[in-house]
Design a protein around this motif. Sequence first.
Motif, PDB file in Angstrom:
ATOM      1  N   ARG B  40       8.671 -24.736 -11.859  1.00  0.00           N
ATOM      2  CA  ARG B  40       8.565 -24.542 -10.416  1.00  0.00           C
ATOM      3  C   ARG B  40       7.197 -24.984  -9.913  1.00  0.00           C
ATOM      4  O   ARG B  40       7.033 -25.356  -8.761  1.00  0.00           O
ATOM      5  CB  ARG B  40       8.776 -23.043 -10.131  1.00  0.00           C
ATOM      6  N   TRP B  41       6.227 -24.933 -10.799  1.00  0.00           N
ATOM      7  CA  TRP B  41       4.826 -25.213 -10.438  1.00  0.00           C
ATOM      8  C   TRP B  41       4.160 -25.980 -11.576  1.00  0.00           C
ATOM      9  O   TRP B  41       4.361 -25.647 -12.747  1.00  0.00           O
ATOM     10  CB  TRP B  41       4.085 -23.883 -10.199  1.00  0.00           C
ATOM     11  N   LEU B  42       3.408 -27.010 -11.218  1.00  0.00           N
ATOM     12  CA  LEU B  42       2.714 -27.805 -12.240  1.00  0.00           C
ATOM     13  C   LEU B  42       1.211 -27.767 -11.986  1.00  0.00           C
ATOM     14  O   LEU B  42       0.733 -28.396 -11.031  1.00  0.00           O
ATOM     15  CB  LEU B  42       3.206 -29.258 -12.199  1.00  0.00           C
ATOM     16  N   PRO B  43       0.441 -27.056 -12.823  1.00  0.00           N
ATOM     17  CA  PRO B  43      -1.010 -27.032 -12.622  1.00  0.00           C
ATOM     18  C   PRO B  43      -1.612 -28.428 -12.814  1.00  0.00           C
ATOM     19  O   PRO B  43      -1.147 -29.197 -13.665  1.00  0.00           O
ATOM     20  CB  PRO B  43      -1.517 -26.074 -13.711  1.00  0.00           C
ATOM     21  N   ARG B  44      -2.597 -28.739 -11.978  1.00  0.00           N
ATOM     22  CA  ARG B  44      -3.296 -30.035 -12.078  1.00  0.00           C
ATOM     23  C   ARG B  44      -4.791 -29.762 -12.027  1.00  0.00           C
ATOM     24  O   ARG B  44      -5.265 -29.044 -11.155  1.00  0.00           O
ATOM     25  CB  ARG B  44      -2.924 -30.944 -10.900  1.00  0.00           C
ATOM     26  N   LYS B  45      -5.500 -30.342 -12.947  1.00  0.00           N
ATOM     27  CA  LYS B  45      -6.959 -30.215 -12.939  1.00  0.00           C
ATOM     28  C   LYS B  45      -7.535 -30.861 -11.680  1.00  0.00           C
ATOM     29  O   LYS B  45      -6.902 -31.741 -11.076  1.00  0.00           O
ATOM     30  CB  LYS B  45      -7.541 -30.856 -14.192  1.00  0.00           C
ATOM     31  N   ALA B  46      -8.740 -30.426 -11.296  1.00  0.00           N
ATOM     32  CA  ALA B  46      -9.421 -31.069 -10.173  1.00  0.00           C
ATOM     33  C   ALA B  46      -9.828 -32.485 -10.570  1.00  0.00           C
ATOM     34  O   ALA B  46      -9.978 -32.786 -11.756  1.00  0.00           O
ATOM     35  CB  ALA B  46     -10.656 -30.262  -9.785  1.00  0.00           C
ATOM     36  N   GLU B  47      -9.975 -33.340  -9.565  1.00  0.00           N
ATOM     37  CA  GLU B  47     -10.311 -34.756  -9.797  1.00  0.00           C
ATOM     38  C   GLU B  47     -11.531 -34.904 -10.712  1.00  0.00           C
ATOM     39  O   GLU B  47     -11.542 -35.721 -11.628  1.00  0.00           O
ATOM     40  CB  GLU B  47     -10.585 -35.428  -8.438  1.00  0.00           C
ATOM     41  N   ASP B  48     -12.555 -34.090 -10.447  1.00  0.00           N
ATOM     42  CA  ASP B  48     -13.818 -34.243 -11.191  1.00  0.00           C
ATOM     43  C   ASP B  48     -13.890 -33.348 -12.432  1.00  0.00           C
ATOM     44  O   ASP B  48     -14.951 -33.235 -13.044  1.00  0.00           O
ATOM     45  CB  ASP B  48     -15.008 -33.955 -10.277  1.00  0.00           C
ATOM     46  N   GLU B  49     -12.790 -32.732 -12.794  1.00  0.00           N
ATOM     47  CA  GLU B  49     -12.760 -31.882 -13.979  1.00  0.00           C
ATOM     48  C   GLU B  49     -12.402 -32.757 -15.173  1.00  0.00           C
ATOM     49  O   GLU B  49     -11.344 -33.390 -15.175  1.00  0.00           O
ATOM     50  CB  GLU B  49     -11.701 -30.791 -13.783  1.00  0.00           C
ATOM     51  N   GLU B  50     -13.268 -32.773 -16.166  1.00  0.00           N
ATOM     52  CA  GLU B  50     -13.011 -33.609 -17.335  1.00  0.00           C
ATOM     53  C   GLU B  50     -12.240 -32.816 -18.398  1.00  0.00           C
ATOM     54  O   GLU B  50     -12.180 -31.585 -18.351  1.00  0.00           O
ATOM     55  CB  GLU B  50     -14.338 -34.116 -17.918  1.00  0.00           C
ATOM     56  N   THR B  51     -11.653 -33.532 -19.346  1.00  0.00           N
ATOM     57  CA  THR B  51     -10.947 -32.875 -20.440  1.00  0.00           C
ATOM     58  C   THR B  51     -11.868 -31.877 -21.158  1.00  0.00           C
ATOM     59  O   THR B  51     -11.466 -30.760 -21.483  1.00  0.00           O
ATOM     60  CB  THR B  51     -10.424 -33.930 -21.434  1.00  0.00           C
ATOM     61  N   SER B  52     -13.115 -32.296 -21.368  1.00  0.00           N
ATOM     62  CA  SER B  52     -14.055 -31.391 -22.056  1.00  0.00           C
ATOM     63  C   SER B  52     -14.382 -30.169 -21.212  1.00  0.00           C
ATOM     64  O   SER B  52     -14.753 -29.122 -21.750  1.00  0.00           O
ATOM     65  CB  SER B  52     -15.340 -32.126 -22.443  1.00  0.00           C
TER      66      SER B  52
END
Lengths: 310, 310
Positions: B40-52
């Motif tokens: 129902r919902w898909l979390p998405r990291k912020a644009e400037d959030e890196e994998t690390s």
Amino acid sequence: MTIRLQAIASYIPRGGIDNLLQAAAFGETEDSVLHKIGARWLPRKAEDEETSDLATKAVAILLEKTQLSPGNVGALVVVTQNGDGYHLPHTSAFVHAKLGLPTSVPVFDISLGCSGYVYGLHILRSLMQASNLDNGILVTADPYSKIINPQDKATTLLFGDAATATLLSNQGHWSLSNPRMGSDGKNAEQIMVKDGQFFMNGRQVFNFAALLIPKEIQALLQENGLNETDIDSYCLHQGSAGILDAIARRFPAVKDRFINKLYSTGNTVSSSIPLLLEEQISRAETKRVLISGFGVGLSWASMILNRKEI
Amino acid sequence: MTIRLQAIASYIPRGGIDNLLQAAAFGETEDSVLHKIGARWLPRKAEDEETSDLATKAVAILLEKTQLSPGNVGALVVVTQNGDGYHLPHTSAFVHAKLGLPTSVPVFDISLGCSGYVYGLHILRSLMQASNLDNGILVTADPYSKIINPQDKATTLLFGDAATATLLSNQGHWSLSNPRMGSDGKNAEQIMVKDGQFFMNGRQVFNFAALLIPKEIQALLQENGLNETDIDSYCLHQGSAGILDAIARRFPAVKDRFINKLYSTGNTVSSSIPLLLEEQISRAETKRVLISGFGVGLSWASMILNRKEI
């Protein structure tokens, strides 16, 4: 079950660069090429040769040499940071396919650079012991020609392409000591690809290695109750002739036991140590070898190999 | 020394996508979103959030939760195929720096996808046993939002971003069985990024998992002398609601023990299993869990976890 190193094979592309000619275009002297860098010739993979092709060729030679059938491979690990040009899947999946390995064989990639061979030996050996596997293959294949800017003197004069494959098994004759391993992520930016550009701060990396690696070697010898003269051959990552000299000078009594084989390959990243070892383990007089890798991460690892009498 | 699983923490970005709205734009029904995909919902990291950054946040929560000091971390491994956007260095080097870990801590990345958590548990556990390390951290952080084309219905409706951190230690209460692991490189192209485009052949991957994973589960139970009713909770990779149903239907007696928690996260790649486990290990009534990951490579691995009484 004790897992030991049994055999090593390598694949070096035929094509390459005459480094004296390349250096002349930058106004570098022959003396600098031969004694500071150390590489007269830099192998380069063909344009259409993928990382998994280099890896597969090295493994095929290893299987031929050891008469091991693909059906008896227990696990396969590829050390690379320049895989087949995909985010995913892992390069080892393509190697698995190209070699026609059975579906029972677990494969994965380890992302490490110049320290990767020593880490890889320890990781694969540990996994094999825990899983009770008789045979496992460690591959190194990290063609920097994919990321080098031919206008960047600091890197284009230094790196060569190569791949190696090492068989670990319960039949091997070279025992592996516990490694010394470490990381310094705060200096990660000294060797990195950013915005598609490969960058290395040669001076900083030189200082890091010249300061740290002699201490790591001393500590490893001490942990194993050995003196520096107990080691027949020091097979260090072939960063450059200059860095090898700087480290070897810290061990005057055994200076000549530090192998320098950059001449026809340059710095082949994680393949540099197995390229040296491949030759050393074929020499009957070599009984004990110390290996040490250091570079991108920053990351380092060192280990001692002992020949067991049959 | 026996290494067991001690604790799990996770970090899920606050931002994200309302999957019903997203699906409506593709003409997909609510029923399909909730029952075929399951998210129902898909979390998405912020644009400037890196994998690390995702990884570091998950580890910071783990350290807080367990009161483990960074100085007592023996090793740290990051499972990812979408690292910090560099060929090199490895993402774990940045995590090492951001956490301020000591230089004595070895770190490296493992390149695997949806099977990566199970592989990672076994690899890190094996390494810790061989190196006699008391504590080690396994991180999963593989934000597919970096590679998903928002116009590609087959993937943009499915994947969510998340990161997890698992503490393995000699103090843990959850023992890890030997895993069953495997690979099928010949079908690697079913899930891959090519020319910058992420592609998944959903039908083929569904068929692969629906056919293979029930057999792997049966074989693992047999190897451990267990019946399917001996397992309290089946924590499978959350590929999609449809694939979970297809597998669970093969185990009618314990169908309800197959956990489906896609609703608020979607398919988070290697983070999906530890997100389930994090909850399961906090439930006193859960004594035995079977985990199974499958996907990119193709690659798969399954393992049984047993709670040890204190």
